[in-house]
Design a protein around this motif. Structure first.
Motif, PDB file in Angstrom:
ATOM      1  N   VAL A 107       7.061  11.094   2.993  1.00  0.00           N
ATOM      2  CA  VAL A 107       5.810  10.855   2.109  1.00  0.00           C
ATOM      3  C   VAL A 107       4.472  11.411   2.630  1.00  0.00           C
ATOM      4  O   VAL A 107       3.745  11.869   2.099  1.00  0.00           O
ATOM      5  N   ASN A 108       4.129  11.431   4.054  1.00  0.00           N
ATOM      6  CA  ASN A 108       3.118  11.771   4.717  1.00  0.00           C
ATOM      7  C   ASN A 108       3.310  13.191   4.509  1.00  0.00           C
ATOM      8  O   ASN A 108       2.167  13.983   4.332  1.00  0.00           O
ATOM      9  N   ALA A 109       4.429  13.806   4.672  1.00  0.00           N
ATOM     10  CA  ALA A 109       4.408  15.387   4.854  1.00  0.00           C
ATOM     11  C   ALA A 109       4.374  15.990   3.382  1.00  0.00           C
ATOM     12  O   ALA A 109       3.618  16.857   3.080  1.00  0.00           O
ATOM     13  N   ILE A 110       4.910  15.195   2.346  1.00  0.00           N
ATOM     14  CA  ILE A 110       4.509  15.434   1.025  1.00  0.00           C
ATOM     15  C   ILE A 110       2.953  15.371   0.631  1.00  0.00           C
ATOM     16  O   ILE A 110       2.304  16.570   0.054  1.00  0.00           O
ATOM     17  N   SER A 111       2.326  14.373   1.245  1.00  0.00           N
ATOM     18  CA  SER A 111       0.857  14.367   0.824  1.00  0.00           C
ATOM     19  C   SER A 111       0.172  15.612   1.633  1.00  0.00           C
ATOM     20  O   SER A 111      -0.855  15.762   0.944  1.00  0.00           O
ATOM     21  N   ARG A 116       0.976  -1.321  -0.126  1.00  0.00           N
ATOM     22  CA  ARG A 116      -0.037   0.133   0.073  1.00  0.00           C
ATOM     23  C   ARG A 116       0.736   1.166   0.026  1.00  0.00           C
ATOM     24  O   ARG A 116       0.407   2.177  -0.589  1.00  0.00           O
ATOM     25  N   PHE A 117       1.846   1.295   0.720  1.00  0.00           N
ATOM     26  CA  PHE A 117       2.746   2.273   0.786  1.00  0.00           C
ATOM     27  C   PHE A 117       3.464   2.668  -0.626  1.00  0.00           C
ATOM     28  O   PHE A 117       3.546   3.854  -1.059  1.00  0.00           O
ATOM     29  N   LEU A 118       3.980   1.529  -1.314  1.00  0.00           N
ATOM     30  CA  LEU A 118       4.476   1.753  -2.670  1.00  0.00           C
ATOM     31  C   LEU A 118       3.445   2.234  -3.554  1.00  0.00           C
ATOM     32  O   LEU A 118       3.667   3.197  -4.374  1.00  0.00           O
ATOM     33  N   SER A 119       2.080   1.882  -3.458  1.00  0.00           N
ATOM     34  CA  SER A 119       1.163   2.064  -4.247  1.00  0.00           C
ATOM     35  C   SER A 119       0.873   3.725  -4.217  1.00  0.00           C
ATOM     36  O   SER A 119       0.515   4.589  -5.065  1.00  0.00           O
ATOM     37  N   ARG A 120       0.939   3.942  -2.810  1.00  0.00           N
ATOM     38  CA  ARG A 120       0.873   5.559  -2.557  1.00  0.00           C
ATOM     39  C   ARG A 120       2.021   6.485  -3.100  1.00  0.00           C
ATOM     40  O   ARG A 120       1.583   7.401  -3.664  1.00  0.00           O
TER      41      ARG A 120
END
Length: 825
Positions: free
Chosen positions: A700-704, A636-640
């Motif tokens: 990645v959370n911060a980018i999102s 799921r992380f890679l898909s994200r």
């Protein structure tokens, strides 16, 4: 956020094979031999081609690949090879069971496992592949044997050996585990055979002392090797046997107890036993005892709770200092392959000797009394006294502290020519003969006129014959007349070949040198090429090889160093011993029904997901508990990440420079550089891949969460650098995304990102505000705000004012950069 529309779907089954083909076509990971970049030799222990990769393989290869890719991106020329430890008994067992030739079975397994390795996307230089069962490799394994022979380090002798009745072969002591064969678990017996040995004991002290050089090795591995080498300091003591005109030499760590000797004990296998009992009343009984001991496993004889058994030989030795007659016994608890195969019985000061003496009513003589004035009486002892004290009943040494007497008595024996200070090792010479077909033939010929004749190096390899019978009932090479019957290389007369093959640990004791020059057909390797690459900078493999393989590889390296062929005397600068992969708390095994295959994971989720999970789930040195939900979470992380990039392709079509001036851009810019630093140091200094991946996930959370109105150049930079940071862990998706954002070259050819120290410094910090220890608010202040400025900002907050209404501030506690606590009444 600006988006390009509906994002495409992450499909590893489409992108992974495609990029693997591209990398292979471009020869992307061929070793750079020519540049003057610093070298880095990254090596995982090569596998036995059993037929299928398991999760342990996937873990070790993933770890090695992260390190190799990281080092390339940091400007190193990297040697990252792979091969096959391809000789061994399983191939022979398969031949017996299925009728398949060992070579056919082995090479089919190699082909399958190589496809599996390639499907993992590991960045190997396959042009350097070695296979130990190939004649172009074992030619030089035989060359190595001849080098040892020339240097007096290979010899043949008749010896009692560990014999596996199921495998029909000899086992080294290290290959006997709790009295059973390490391969098939059959009970091991003793058998007398002419065998070939390597004199590893000549290197015992160097192997021990040089462990201190290995600062990059886990301490527990060094301790295991120290214990295996087993250095003991003490004295050799000579007990004359006048009736035979012989001397029995005893090694002891306690020469201070010499005057307490009341008997000697020999191992049943000791060469003097037959002569000592000849013509004595005890002859028949002792001989029967000796035969029974040959069938009893060593660990059963020497276990602490094993019953002590023995018989008097009927003969006596002479005490070297008192002249007293000392009875000579044989007993089960003395082994021929430890020390000299003889021990002196001091029952007052050794618990094992005490038990033996009590059982057989042998004299007990106290020669050390406690220093506190307590007096020991031999008749009243209930156990041996093993603590320190002062000597009594010890002639000229009476009154001397026993620790001082250890050296004094040893030196006295030396002066009298009756022994002296000595060192003993638990380590025994390496028994390398195996009665198997699928191994490197020992290049020796036996001639009636010339004796033992080494095969000249120019006649190597001595090839394995095809006309053998492999049925598990005999040594297959003895069934091949074309192999056995040859001519003497010296005199040309008919001769016989050695039919034993070498222990497969020989093959794996030098393969890391061959990788440096794998296609040399004249010598095992060019020393100049080896010296450009060795030592291995990072060696990765299981803790189960801590003693056998690593000790033998160190031994080989020291011999090659002494021969002037290499300029390193230790092969592996750093060692990473990864933990096991467990499922449901147990090691994966077919018998437990808890096996997860790498093929299953690759088919369902892709190699990148499997790699990411196995690196993220635990630090590399720890055991890893398999988790299906954890694997799904990594997918799921890679898909994200895929969606995140795909939805922002417009940023890269019209790329703007980063201008992190607004608060959101500043925060993302700072987190990006914090992540670069964290990931870099976690890979390079600590090998903590799990925390490195965690930091990427937080980025990645911060980018999102980055707001639409903030600087777009900063966002593009953060996404681009995230792809680069992710590339060692998940190489396929990183390569695909790198090209999707517009790059033509490979992400794996990029320089590793550098962090900016200035970017790590926050302009503002959030301060927790407490009133009487309870959190009531938070306030953002300049990072360099003074104590007074922080206090003023806190007191100006509306929530704080409400909590202070009608109260008096008695004290203000300021912890700069963290909190303010207002104590009110």
């Amino acid at each position: 956020m600006a988006k390009t529309g509906v994002a495409s779907t992450y499909n590893p089954r489409e992108i992974e094979p495609r990029w693997q083909r591209v990398w292979e076509e471009q020869d992307a990971f061929r070793t750079d031999e020519e540049s003057d970049k610093p070298k880095f030799y990254c090596l995982e222990m090569f596998p036995y081609p059993s037929g299928r990769l398991h999760m342990g393989h996937m873990r070790v290869y993933s770890i090695g690949d992260v390190i190799a890719r990281f080092k390339r991106m940091n400007g190193y020329r990297v040697l990252h090879p792979m091969g096959w430890d391809a000789f061994g008994l399983p191939a022979e067992n398969a031949a017996i069971k299925y009728g398949a030739q060992p070579a056919k079975w082995t090479y089919e397994n190699i082909a399958y496992m190589k496809r599996q390795q390639k499907s993992l996307g590991v960045s190997y230089d396959w042009s350097r592949e070695v296979t130990t069962c190939s004649p172009d490799y074992y030619k030089f394994t035989q060359w190595m044997f001849l080098l040892f022979y020339e240097r007096g380090l290979a010899y043949r002798k008749k010896a009692p050996v560990n014999w596996c009745p199921e495998c029909n072969t000899v086992l080294a002591n290290e290959q006997v585990e709790n009295g059973r064969c390490w391969r098939c678990d059959a009970e091991v017996t003793k058998k007398e055979l002419e065998q070939w040995f390597l004199r590893i004991t000549d290197y015992a002290e160097r192997l021990l002392a040089d462990l201190d050089k290995l600062e990059g090795w886990p301490e527990r591995v060094k301790v295991m090797q120290k214990n295996w080498i087993g250095k003991s300091e003490g004295a050799n003591i000579a007990f004359a046997v006048p009736e035979l005109g012989e001397t029995i030499t005893v090694f002891t760590t306690r020469p201070d107890t010499l005057f307490g000797v009341t008997y000697l004990v020999l191992a049943p296998e000791h060469p003097l036993v037959e002569r000592l009992i000849a013509g004595k009343e005890t002859e028949t009984a002792v001989r029967a005892f000796v035969e029974r001991m040959k069938k009893t496993r060593d660990f059963e004889r020497t276990a602490a709770d094993a019953e002590k058994e023995g018989l008097f030989t009927g003969s006596y030795a002479v005490h070297p200092l008192t002249g007293e007659r000392v009875p000579i016994w044989v007993a089960n608890y003395v082994l021929m392959d430890y020390g000299t195969g003889a021990v002196m019985g001091v029952p007052a000061h050794d618990q094992r000797d005490f038990q033996f003496a009590k059982k057989y009513n042998l004299p007990i003589r106290v020669v050390i009394q406690p220093a506190d004035g307590q007096r020991l009486d031999a008749d009243r002892l209930t156990e041996a006294y093993v603590d320190d004290g002062v000597l009594v009943n010890s002639g000229a040494f009476d009154g001397m502290p026993n620790r001082q007497a250890i050296r004094a008595i040893a030196e006295h024996l030396k002066e009298k020519g009756l022994g002296g200070p000595a060192v003993s090792y638990r380590l025994r010479d390496w028994l390398i003969s195996r009665q198997r077909y699928w191994g490197a033939p020992i290049p020796i010929v036996y001639c009636d006129d010339c004796g033992i004749v080494p095969v000249p190096k120019e006649q190597l390899p001595v090839l394995l014959p095809d006309d053998v019978i492999i049925d598990g009932k005999r040594n297959p090479l003895t069934t091949s007349e074309s192999f056995v019957n040859t001519t003497c290389p010296r005199c040309g007369k008919p001769a016989k070949r050695e039919t034993d093959t070498m222990d497969t640990f020989i093959c794996s004791s030098w393969y890391f040198f061959r990788y440096c020059d794998p296609r040399n057909d004249r010598v095992p390797f060019d020393p100049e090429k080896v010296n450009r690459w060795m030592p291995v900078d990072e060696y990765i493999g299981g803790i189960e090889h801590a003693i056998l393989h690593l000790l033998y590889a160190r031994f080989f390296t020291k011999v090659l160093y002494d021969a002037g062929l290499v300029n390193v005397d230790e092969p592996f600068a750093r060692l990473l011993t990864q933990g096991m992969v467990l499922k449901d708390g147990a090691k994966m095994s077919k018998s437990k029904g808890n096996v997860v295959s790498p093929d299953e994971i690759i088919e369902k989720y892709g190699a990148d997901t499997g790699r990411l999970f196995i690196l993220f789930a635990a630090p590399p040195e720890r055991d890893l508990e398999w988790s299906d939900s954890g694997v799904e979470g990594c997918f799921r992380f890679l898909s994200r990440v895929w969606r995140l990039v795909d939805q922002h392709l417009d940023l890269f079509a019209d790329r703007r420079p980063a201008q992190p001036k607004d608060p959101a851009a500043k925060a993302l810019h700072r987190q990006l550089h914090q992540t670069i630093k964290k990931v870099t140091e976690d890979i390079d200094k600590r090998y903590q891949f799990n925390t490195a991946i965690s930091a990427i996930m937080e980025l990645v959370n911060a980018i999102s969460a980055y707001p639409d109105g903030a600087d777009r150049g900063t966002l593009a930079e953060a996404i681009e650098k995230t792809i680069v940071l992710l590339s060692p862990f998940a190489p396929h998706i990183a390569e695909e995304l790198w090209h999707r954002i517009g790059h033509a070259d490979s992400v794996h050819a990029q320089p590793w990102p550098k962090w900016d120290e200035a970017a790590l410094v926050a302009d503002e910090v959030e301060i927790v505000v407490q009133v009487n220890g309870k959190v009531r608010d938070r306030v953002v202040v300049p990072a360099n705000a003074s104590r007074e400025e922080i206090e003023a900002a806190v007191l100006a907050q509306e929530k704080v004012k409400a909590h202070l209404a009608g109260k008096t501030v008695k004290k203000v506690i300021v912890v700069p950069g963290k909190l303010v606590n207002l104590v009110v009444g």
